[in-house]
Design an enzyme around this catalytic site. Structure first.
Site, mmCIF file in Angstrom:
data_model
loop_
_atom_site.group_PDB
_atom_site.id
_atom_site.type_symbol
_atom_site.label_atom_id
_atom_site.label_comp_id
_atom_site.label_asym_id
_atom_site.label_seq_id
_atom_site.Cartn_x
_atom_site.Cartn_y
_atom_site.Cartn_z
ATOM 1 N N GLY A 33 0.906 -1.133 0.000
ATOM 2 C CA GLY A 33 0.000 0.000 0.000
ATOM 3 C C GLY A 33 0.937 1.171 0.000
ATOM 4 O O GLY A 33 2.128 1.005 0.228
ATOM 5 N N CYS A 34 0.444 2.378 -0.267
ATOM 6 C CA CYS A 34 1.456 3.423 -0.338
ATOM 7 C C CYS A 34 1.854 3.859 1.052
ATOM 8 O O CYS A 34 2.806 4.584 1.232
ATOM 9 C CB CYS A 34 1.039 4.564 -1.242
ATOM 10 S SG CYS A 34 -0.033 5.711 -0.477
#
Ligand SMILES: Cc1ncc(COP(=O)(O)O)c(C=O)c1O
Ligand SMILES: Cc1ncc(COP(=O)(O)O)c(C=O)c1O
Lengths: 407, 139, 407, 139
Positions: B50-51
């Protein structure tokens, strides 16, 4: 006292500030990602579609004439605001990212394999990746201005990097991740002394203080309307006329041509050369209204007030146990990045969201800064002139609560 | 227990909590207490990015069911991860493939599964289904 | 009868249709340049700024989650509408022009000096100039599918041009200047038989009838929201997943990256790889509302009704002395281009504007077509489903009056 | 006559017309009747391009004043062109440079001078001023 006298009436201009999140009144502290939109800007968009929607520049009918006039008047507004020499130096794009790509892509014409370009450690990905793509294409090398522990660029090191090989330098005016205001006057002066062009990414500066491109003597200056209370999908590119004339066109299409045949196509003059296709007409006009709006409050007043918020918040935040601020430059604006103990920023962000508080967490599209501090990300609060010290108090309480829950 | 029953059970557990704070405290407890994956399986291959927060997911097939092991660097994500493991681990591939996931919505954690890329949860669920499809084909 | 049953209530959805020009009620017949905007689309923009304005994809707070969800739901709407295989095949851009440039710029990776690309004589400048720029960069040659006197492409000639050298073919679905509907099924089939990719410019098709990219087996299909009752500043690019994966990223910036460091940057998966920077969030969401709006009326109904308007207008216009229509293909949609005697189109356009009638005059960004007919331009009327036969009658009267004054 | 007086005179003439139709008929008359430029001077160099109607402009200096000759392929543009010639021809460079143009607005033809690029009128006015500046410097 450093308080905007009419803060209550200003807040009423922003309908979203009255919404609730999870039963709590929204406290919006994610202004560096995008700012909120006052009624006058929203209405300008509706008015456009209700009264003058039409394709511009080439229609002989009245709607097209009126829409064209509003669009071109908006260009003049930005010309005056930035103190450009001519309206032809103002190009409308779809955002800062588009503006930077337009310039970096054009520079492939000027770069050879031995040339160098210089970026700072403090940049947003939008001001890194297009130039990396340029290096890949041309073989030019990229050098990086380092920063110190408090998030200031080392201009001493910078001056040593400069040489006749340096063709372009691109630095942001204000760092979106740390809030550092860079000494771009000095950066521009030094760069010009070796004949390098300078692009300044002003996405985080234009919303907060005045920018005079002629005084700065900057070659390119770029920003996004959605960061200064304007709509999404509009960017502004200022370029010195001589540079814009030298740069090749970026996109091909309608508007940007003079004559087209399959044998030979000639391009339009500035600014149309860089505005291929139907632009975001409604958005551009509304951006001009946003500019009027902030100028009406006064960027001097805005800066004073936001500095006050910044100082107040810095002081209050530092009272929280285990809170560490990243970016403590002497010259900062409207942004505070921090972490609390070893808690993951995502956890804090999620918890205080339930209390109606919108902050940004993560790397803020500036991974090199996170790498520098060796952290996965930070919590970032960023202010606009409609924020209040009361909101900051609520934020601090919420952070304390979240920190307790997560410790 | 069937996937559907496990989900109902989880919803029931969360129903006890009256405030979102209590819910999240429970989630944080879950995140802290459960060692969900062996360090040796926290490989780069098993990372779901995920970022912001990362998720690690490891799967093993065992007597017709799949066992999942996972972890995350953010504690709230980890709490949700542990609930997903509880739901899908030890289930047959075809049951996993056909399962519809509704407990996250029902306990009010939907925002963690938005198309937003902040955490890896959405991709984790996709990957769980991919494993199920892959294992069902290899059978 | 081919009349939309609820035309009156449909017209009420478009506030601009009530405005007056020079004391006359606006008759808007410039829909091929840009279509008008219904209240639901206008309101969707206001609602966005009043309730969920926020930067998308990376925020953990609720506003960002909600805005992201709406934005991604819009992608799904277009995926279904065009019957794409996956939402990743839908890329949001700032317009048709941007979409075409994204693709043409990426093709520089695939073209060598001996390769050929094929365009049609019927194209809009936006589907010519980007490819000319590509030829200049790569040395590839451009060939042109000729058209006959009534504005139909000669597919026989086309099939002779095709060879293993042909790498890409780009043709519009409907010509904005003449209204010709091209036989793109055949063009795609022939192109694929030699392994060439096909880009179809659907700017003038999407507003008027259904498009199924899977059935067409097209490689790229592009359009602009402002032509189908959506806002300005939004384009849609459909691309087959395998092609989009092969194409290099177009712009660098936030969103389109996976990891960034000064040493090495990796790009995101589709669709983010092609959506660098903050997109036109409000505009994209509103485009989805526009799509819902036309689907609600039904593209089948729209096509029937617009065909009726086209036939009615063609018949009536031909009653005007000295009027010559350009473009008489058997398959046409919603556009009539014509001249009256030797009168300059600008003169006619100016005069009937005073009567409240908005038509386009000039070369319609399609100079090669004007060169073909050896004229400086035409008068173009173009219909949308909110136009009426009554408006056509008024147009015809006005044209007669103007023609008399100018003869 | 001074530039300002000529403009007032034109405004006076147009004031007589009550409807826009009459005004445009007069304009069309002007456009038809006046041969404003010798064919020999309709060179490519003298073209001012609008994206629809073209304007040709030729200038000569004579005893301290500038004489302008012009034409257009569209008749309404040509009518306006003839009014511009009447206003600026036979005037001294410095008077041209300092003149402010208001008659077009006053007679209701403003739309033909919009920033729109349909006709060459805007650029024609710019070019008239450029000629005046150039000639005033060469004196
Ligand atoms: C056939 C065709 N292609 C491309 C375009 C360009 O679209 P846009 O200006 O929205 O980029 C148009 C619009 O005029 C068009 O009609
Ligand atoms: C410093 C800086 N540069 C560039 C950008 C990119 O702006 P946009 O996303 O509007 O293109 C941003 C916005 O996040 C920014 O803060």
């Amino acid at each position: 006292m450093n308080v905007l006298k009419n803060i209550d009436s200003i807040r009423k201009d922003f309908p979203i500030l009255n919404t609730s999140i999870n039963g709590n009144k929204l406290i919006y502290l994610d202004n560096a990602a995008t700012s909120q939109t006052p009624n006058c800007v929203i209405n300008s968009i509706s008015d456009y579609y209700k009264n003058l929607n039409s394709n511009i520049h080439r229609g002989v009918h009245s709607l097209s004439q009126m829409a064209t006039e509003k669009y071109e008047d908006t260009r003049k507004k930005f010309k005056s605001h930035f103190n450009a020499k001519s309206s032809s130096e103002i190009i409308f794009t779809s955002g800062t990212t588009h503006s930077i790509n337009l310039v970096s892509s054009g520079f492939s014409k000027f770069l050879n394999i031995d040339d160098e370009i210089i970026v700072s450690q403090l940049e947003h990905h939008s001001n890194i990746v297009p130039w990396q793509m340029l290096c890949e294409k041309t073989g030019a090398k990229m050098k990086v201005i380092p920063m110190n522990n408090i998030g200031e660029l080392d201009l001493n090191e910078f001056s040593k990097m400069l040489s006749a090989k340096t063709k372009v330098v691109f630095v942001n005016h204000v760092s979106n991740a740390l809030g550092t205001v860079n000494d771009i006057e000095e950066i521009i002066r030094l760069s010009h002394s070796v004949g390098a062009a300078v692009l300044i990414d002003g996405a985080q500066a234009v919303p907060h203080f005045n920018v005079d491109v002629t005084k700065l003597d900057v070659d390119f200056y770029v920003c996004s309307a959605h960061k200064f209370c304007g709509p999404t999908g509009v960017g502004i590119l200022y370029g010195k006329e001589e540079w814009l004339n030298k740069l090749p066109p970026y996109q091909g299409g309608g508007e940007m041509i003079d004559e087209v045949s399959f044998e030979k196509t000639t391009y339009s003059e500035l600014p149309n050369k860089f505005e291929a296709g139907t632009p975001n007409i409604a958005g551009v006009i509304a951006s001009g209204i946003a500019l009027d709006y902030i100028n009406n409050i006064g960027l001097g007043n805005i800066k004073d007030y936001e500095d006050h918020l910044l100082n107040y918040a810095t002081e209050k935040l530092l009272e929280i146990e285990g809170l560490k601020i990243y970016g403590e430059s002497k010259d900062k604006t409207s942004v505070i990045s921090f972490n609390i103990k070893n808690i993951h920023p995502y956890d804090i962000g999620s918890l205080i969201d339930n209390l109606g508080i919108a902050v940004r967490t993560g790397h803020h599209c500036a991974q090199p800064i996170m790498d520098f501090f060796n952290i996965p990300g930070t919590i970032r609060v960023s202010f606009c002139f409609y924020n209040t010290t009361g909101e900051i108090d609520t934020l601090v309480d919420a952070l304390k609560k979240a920190s307790t829950m997560l410790s | 227990m069937k996937i559907k029953d496990i989900q109902d059970e989880i919803v029931g557990e969360f129903d006890i909590f009256e405030t979102w704070m209590d819910k999240y405290e429970y989630l944080i407890e879950l995140g802290k207490s459960v060692p969900v994956i062996d360090e040796i399986n926290k490989t780069d291959d098993n990372i779901i990015k995920g970022c912001q927060s990362k998720v690690w997911l490891h799967a093993e097939q065992d007597e017709g069911v799949i066992r999942f092991y996972a972890d995350s660097d953010a504690i709230i994500t980890k709490g949700i991860v542990s609930l997903l493991i509880r739901t899908f681990s030890n289930q047959k591939p075809e049951d996993i493939i056909n399962a519809s996931l509704d407990f996250i919505d029902k306990i009010g954690l939907r925002q963690h599964l938005s198309p937003n890329r902040a955490n890896g949860l959405n991709n984790m669920i996709k990957k769980i289904k991919f494993y199920a499809i892959a294992f069902s084909k290899s059978n």
